[in-house]
Design a protein around this motif. Structure first.
Motif, PDB file in Angstrom:
ATOM      1  N   THR A 157       8.075  -9.612 -22.406  1.00 48.91           N
ATOM      2  CA  THR A 157       8.276 -10.385 -23.628  1.00 48.91           C
ATOM      3  C   THR A 157       7.096 -10.272 -24.599  1.00 48.91           C
ATOM      4  O   THR A 157       5.943 -10.050 -24.188  1.00 48.91           O
ATOM      5  N   HIS A 158       7.421 -10.461 -25.885  1.00 43.06           N
ATOM      6  CA  HIS A 158       6.397 -10.530 -26.927  1.00 43.06           C
ATOM      7  C   HIS A 158       5.885 -11.961 -27.116  1.00 43.06           C
ATOM      8  O   HIS A 158       4.952 -12.167 -27.894  1.00 43.06           O
ATOM      9  N   LYS A 159       6.492 -12.926 -26.445  1.00 42.39           N
ATOM     10  CA  LYS A 159       6.070 -14.321 -26.611  1.00 42.39           C
ATOM     11  C   LYS A 159       4.588 -14.465 -26.248  1.00 42.39           C
ATOM     12  O   LYS A 159       4.151 -13.973 -25.196  1.00 42.39           O
ATOM     13  N   ASP A 160       3.837 -15.135 -27.117  1.00 41.41           N
ATOM     14  CA  ASP A 160       2.404 -15.306 -26.862  1.00 41.41           C
ATOM     15  C   ASP A 160       2.079 -16.656 -26.240  1.00 41.41           C
ATOM     16  O   ASP A 160       0.912 -17.043 -26.124  1.00 41.41           O
ATOM     17  N   THR A 161       3.121 -17.361 -25.822  1.00 35.55           N
ATOM     18  CA  THR A 161       2.918 -18.683 -25.207  1.00 35.55           C
ATOM     19  C   THR A 161       3.141 -18.652 -23.697  1.00 35.55           C
ATOM     20  O   THR A 161       3.292 -19.690 -23.061  1.00 35.55           O
ATOM     21  N   ASP A 223      12.487  -8.226 -26.784  1.00 38.05           N
ATOM     22  CA  ASP A 223      12.084  -8.257 -25.383  1.00 38.05           C
ATOM     23  C   ASP A 223      12.982  -7.320 -24.579  1.00 38.05           C
ATOM     24  O   ASP A 223      14.009  -6.843 -25.062  1.00 38.05           O
ATOM     25  N   THR A 224      12.597  -7.087 -23.348  1.00 42.12           N
ATOM     26  CA  THR A 224      13.446  -6.319 -22.447  1.00 42.12           C
ATOM     27  C   THR A 224      13.255  -6.851 -21.032  1.00 42.12           C
ATOM     28  O   THR A 224      12.438  -7.742 -20.785  1.00 42.12           O
ATOM     29  N   PHE A 225      13.998  -6.307 -20.092  1.00 38.14           N
ATOM     30  CA  PHE A 225      13.867  -6.705 -18.689  1.00 38.14           C
ATOM     31  C   PHE A 225      14.019  -5.461 -17.822  1.00 38.14           C
ATOM     32  O   PHE A 225      14.796  -4.557 -18.124  1.00 38.14           O
ATOM     33  N   ILE A 226      13.249  -5.419 -16.750  1.00 38.37           N
ATOM     34  CA  ILE A 226      13.256  -4.279 -15.835  1.00 38.37           C
ATOM     35  C   ILE A 226      13.082  -4.803 -14.418  1.00 38.37           C
ATOM     36  O   ILE A 226      12.947  -6.004 -14.200  1.00 38.37           O
ATOM     37  N   SER A 227      13.051  -3.911 -13.464  1.00 42.80           N
ATOM     38  CA  SER A 227      12.803  -4.323 -12.084  1.00 42.80           C
ATOM     39  C   SER A 227      11.304  -4.426 -11.835  1.00 42.80           C
ATOM     40  O   SER A 227      10.491  -3.753 -12.477  1.00 42.80           O
ATOM     41  N   GLN A 228      10.949  -5.272 -10.910  1.00 47.48           N
ATOM     42  CA  GLN A 228       9.553  -5.404 -10.508  1.00 47.48           C
ATOM     43  C   GLN A 228       9.010  -4.074  -9.993  1.00 47.48           C
ATOM     44  O   GLN A 228       7.853  -3.721 -10.257  1.00 47.48           O
ATOM     45  N   SER A 229       9.843  -3.316  -9.251  1.00 49.16           N
ATOM     46  CA  SER A 229       9.391  -2.045  -8.695  1.00 49.16           C
ATOM     47  C   SER A 229       9.003  -1.063  -9.799  1.00 49.16           C
ATOM     48  O   SER A 229       8.012  -0.334  -9.674  1.00 49.16           O
ATOM     49  N   TYR A 230       9.779  -1.042 -10.892  1.00 53.23           N
ATOM     50  CA  TYR A 230       9.445  -0.150 -12.004  1.00 53.23           C
ATOM     51  C   TYR A 230       8.142  -0.600 -12.654  1.00 53.23           C
ATOM     52  O   TYR A 230       7.273   0.226 -12.979  1.00 53.23           O
ATOM     53  N   TYR A 231       7.978  -1.893 -12.837  1.00 52.97           N
ATOM     54  CA  TYR A 231       6.765  -2.400 -13.483  1.00 52.97           C
ATOM     55  C   TYR A 231       5.516  -2.082 -12.653  1.00 52.97           C
ATOM     56  O   TYR A 231       4.486  -1.674 -13.195  1.00 52.97           O
ATOM     57  N   LEU A 232       5.600  -2.255 -11.336  1.00 56.66           N
ATOM     58  CA  LEU A 232       4.449  -1.988 -10.482  1.00 56.66           C
ATOM     59  C   LEU A 232       3.990  -0.540 -10.596  1.00 56.66           C
ATOM     60  O   LEU A 232       2.787  -0.250 -10.559  1.00 56.66           O
ATOM     61  N   GLN A 233       4.937   0.373 -10.755  1.00 54.94           N
ATOM     62  CA  GLN A 233       4.597   1.784 -10.854  1.00 54.94           C
ATOM     63  C   GLN A 233       4.054   2.158 -12.234  1.00 54.94           C
ATOM     64  O   GLN A 233       3.197   3.016 -12.365  1.00 54.94           O
ATOM     65  N   HIS A 234       4.529   1.474 -13.279  1.00 59.94           N
ATOM     66  CA  HIS A 234       4.206   1.898 -14.651  1.00 59.94           C
ATOM     67  C   HIS A 234       3.368   0.864 -15.417  1.00 59.94           C
ATOM     68  O   HIS A 234       3.250   0.965 -16.637  1.00 59.94           O
ATOM     69  N   GLU A 235       2.783  -0.083 -14.721  1.00 65.19           N
ATOM     70  CA  GLU A 235       2.060  -1.180 -15.376  1.00 65.19           C
ATOM     71  C   GLU A 235       0.994  -0.674 -16.352  1.00 65.19           C
ATOM     72  O   GLU A 235       0.832  -1.224 -17.452  1.00 65.19           O
ATOM     73  N   ASP A 236       0.281   0.371 -15.985  1.00 66.58           N
ATOM     74  CA  ASP A 236      -0.814   0.871 -16.826  1.00 66.58           C
ATOM     75  C   ASP A 236      -0.325   1.381 -18.179  1.00 66.58           C
ATOM     76  O   ASP A 236      -1.109   1.460 -19.139  1.00 66.58           O
ATOM     77  N   ASN A 237       0.958   1.752 -18.250  1.00 65.68           N
ATOM     78  CA  ASN A 237       1.500   2.319 -19.489  1.00 65.68           C
ATOM     79  C   ASN A 237       2.312   1.318 -20.305  1.00 65.68           C
ATOM     80  O   ASN A 237       2.900   1.688 -21.323  1.00 65.68           O
ATOM     81  N   ILE A 238       2.370   0.080 -19.848  1.00 58.68           N
ATOM     82  CA  ILE A 238       3.154  -0.936 -20.560  1.00 58.68           C
ATOM     83  C   ILE A 238       2.191  -1.881 -21.272  1.00 58.68           C
ATOM     84  O   ILE A 238       1.485  -2.672 -20.642  1.00 58.68           O
ATOM     85  N   ASN A 239       2.169  -1.764 -22.587  1.00 58.87           N
ATOM     86  CA  ASN A 239       1.243  -2.558 -23.399  1.00 58.87           C
ATOM     87  C   ASN A 239       2.013  -3.478 -24.344  1.00 58.87           C
ATOM     88  O   ASN A 239       3.187  -3.250 -24.631  1.00 58.87           O
ATOM     89  N   SER A 240       1.363  -4.492 -24.805  1.00 64.58           N
ATOM     90  CA  SER A 240       1.877  -5.438 -25.823  1.00 64.58           C
ATOM     91  C   SER A 240       3.058  -6.270 -25.336  1.00 64.58           C
ATOM     92  O   SER A 240       3.674  -6.982 -26.120  1.00 64.58           O
ATOM     93  N   LEU A 241       3.393  -6.171 -24.071  1.00 65.24           N
ATOM     94  CA  LEU A 241       4.477  -6.964 -23.492  1.00 65.24           C
ATOM     95  C   LEU A 241       3.934  -7.702 -22.262  1.00 65.24           C
ATOM     96  O   LEU A 241       3.245  -7.105 -21.431  1.00 65.24           O
ATOM     97  N   THR A 242       4.275  -8.968 -22.132  1.00 65.09           N
ATOM     98  CA  THR A 242       3.797  -9.767 -21.001  1.00 65.09           C
ATOM     99  C   THR A 242       4.892  -9.884 -19.945  1.00 65.09           C
ATOM    100  O   THR A 242       6.025 -10.282 -20.261  1.00 65.09           O
ATOM    101  N   PRO A 243       4.594  -9.554 -18.699  1.00 63.64           N
ATOM    102  CA  PRO A 243       5.590  -9.658 -17.637  1.00 63.64           C
ATOM    103  C   PRO A 243       5.687 -11.091 -17.098  1.00 63.64           C
ATOM    104  O   PRO A 243       4.675 -11.679 -16.720  1.00 63.64           O
ATOM    105  N   VAL A 244       6.881 -11.627 -17.077  1.00 67.39           N
ATOM    106  CA  VAL A 244       7.092 -12.967 -16.516  1.00 67.39           C
ATOM    107  C   VAL A 244       8.351 -12.952 -15.660  1.00 67.39           C
ATOM    108  O   VAL A 244       9.207 -12.074 -15.789  1.00 67.39           O
ATOM    109  N   TYR A 245       8.459 -13.945 -14.799  1.00 62.66           N
ATOM    110  CA  TYR A 245       9.645 -14.116 -13.967  1.00 62.66           C
ATOM    111  C   TYR A 245      10.496 -15.254 -14.513  1.00 62.66           C
ATOM    112  O   TYR A 245      10.016 -16.111 -15.256  1.00 62.66           O
ATOM    113  N   LEU A 246      11.762 -15.260 -14.136  1.00 63.04           N
ATOM    114  CA  LEU A 246      12.667 -16.347 -14.495  1.00 63.04           C
ATOM    115  C   LEU A 246      12.865 -17.261 -13.297  1.00 63.04           C
ATOM    116  O   LEU A 246      13.155 -16.788 -12.193  1.00 63.04           O
TER     117      LEU A 246
END
Length: 293
Positions: A157-161, A223-246
């Motif tokens: 998400t782009h949310k800054d809160t 915003d977008t949503f992906i799997s945790q497994s994808y994020y863990l592998q590509h975290e270094d390349n994902i900028n300006s978006l904050t990962p959160v859980y629901l």
């Protein structure tokens, strides 16, 4: 073109070979060999018979190869389907390692959607599939599944809160706009179930590619949503978006799925065993965050 040498190669006497040739010529109704002085030559019928014999022997050899491939663990083809929203790094690393030990096994890998994977498994066009399988009644009734890794949905998400990895109530995202997978994709159904039927996702951009979804979300206000497994592998390349859980979402398994009875094929059974040994050395989660050299 020498009866004596041919008989020696076959391990029979020359009269026995001559008799077999005569029987064959009688059955065909035409001579296979002619003689010019002391030299033999193939007649027109003999040339046709040679072509037919070579084709027949080729067919027999192919059948023998196919039977051997079916019964051996180190020969033949294995076809694997990978769900298009799953991060394939761990499987790719395994297949590279596997191929070093079994170079005579040819591997076919296809990236497919959920419906096509089930169809190809059912039609025997795939031997194995790596996919999300939880809650699918078709998989429960018709296939065998071995759970590999417990995955989870991540909101980018782009949310800054919000803070990284914070658990948020779904209502905080009801009015957000999304770059999202198509409606029939597993992860799209997961997030919609958490939101509930009354809170439809607002999706200006739809893509079946996880990589494209992340890129377009980064370059937009969506915003977008992906799997945790994808994020863990590509975290270094994902900028300006904050990962959160629901809050209220549920974990779902990445599973190895195959038709019941597939383990009767030795090479398939052996690959499943080798994959488990591969994960026993280092688990799926650790391999996801492992950096390539």
């Amino acid at each position: 073109m020498n009866y004596t040498q041919a008989a020696e190669i076959l391990g029979i006497t020359q009269p026995a070979l001559t008799q077999q040739i005569k029987k064959l010529e009688h059955a065909i109704g035409a001579p296979l060999f002619g003689q010019a002085g002391k030299k033999l030559y193939l007649t027109a019928a003999g040339k046709e018979m040679r072509v037919a014999a070579e084709k027949l022997l080729g067919t027999i050899s192919a059948v023998v190869d196919n039977v051997q491939a079916f019964t051996r663990i180190d020969k033949g083809n294995i076809s694997i389907g990978v769900l298009n929203s799953i991060e394939g790094k761990v499987l790719s690393d395994f297949l590279v390692d596997y191929h070093k030990h079994y170079p005579n096994i040819t591997l076919t890998i296809e990236v497919l959607n959920h419906q096509d994977i089930l169809k190809y498994l059912d039609n025997n066009e795939l031997d194995l599939a790596l996919m999300y399988a939880k809650g699918d009644p078709v998989i429960q009734s018709q296939f065998t599944k071995e759970n590999i890794y417990k995955d989870r949905l991540i909101i980018l998400t782009h949310k800054d809160t919000v803070e990284k990895y914070q658990e948020c109530i779904p209502s905080r995202f009801y009015n957000r706009k999304w770059v999202a997978y198509p409606a029939d994709f597993y992860l799209r159904r997961v997030i919609q179930n958490v939101f509930g039927s009354r809170n439809k996702l607002r999706v200006p951009i739809t893509s079946s590619s996880t990589q494209q979804n992340v890129k377009m979300a980064q370059n937009s206000k969506y915003d977008t949503f992906i799997s945790q497994s994808y994020y863990l592998q590509h975290e270094d390349n994902i900028n300006s978006l904050t990962p959160v859980y629901l809050k209220g979402d549920k974990e779902f398994d990445i599973s190895l799925v195959y038709r019941k009875g597939k383990t009767e094929i030795p090479r398939v059974k052996n690959m499943i065993k080798e994959f488990q040994k591969f994960l026993d050395k280092k688990d799926y989660s650790s391999r996801l965050v492992e950096k390539s050299e």
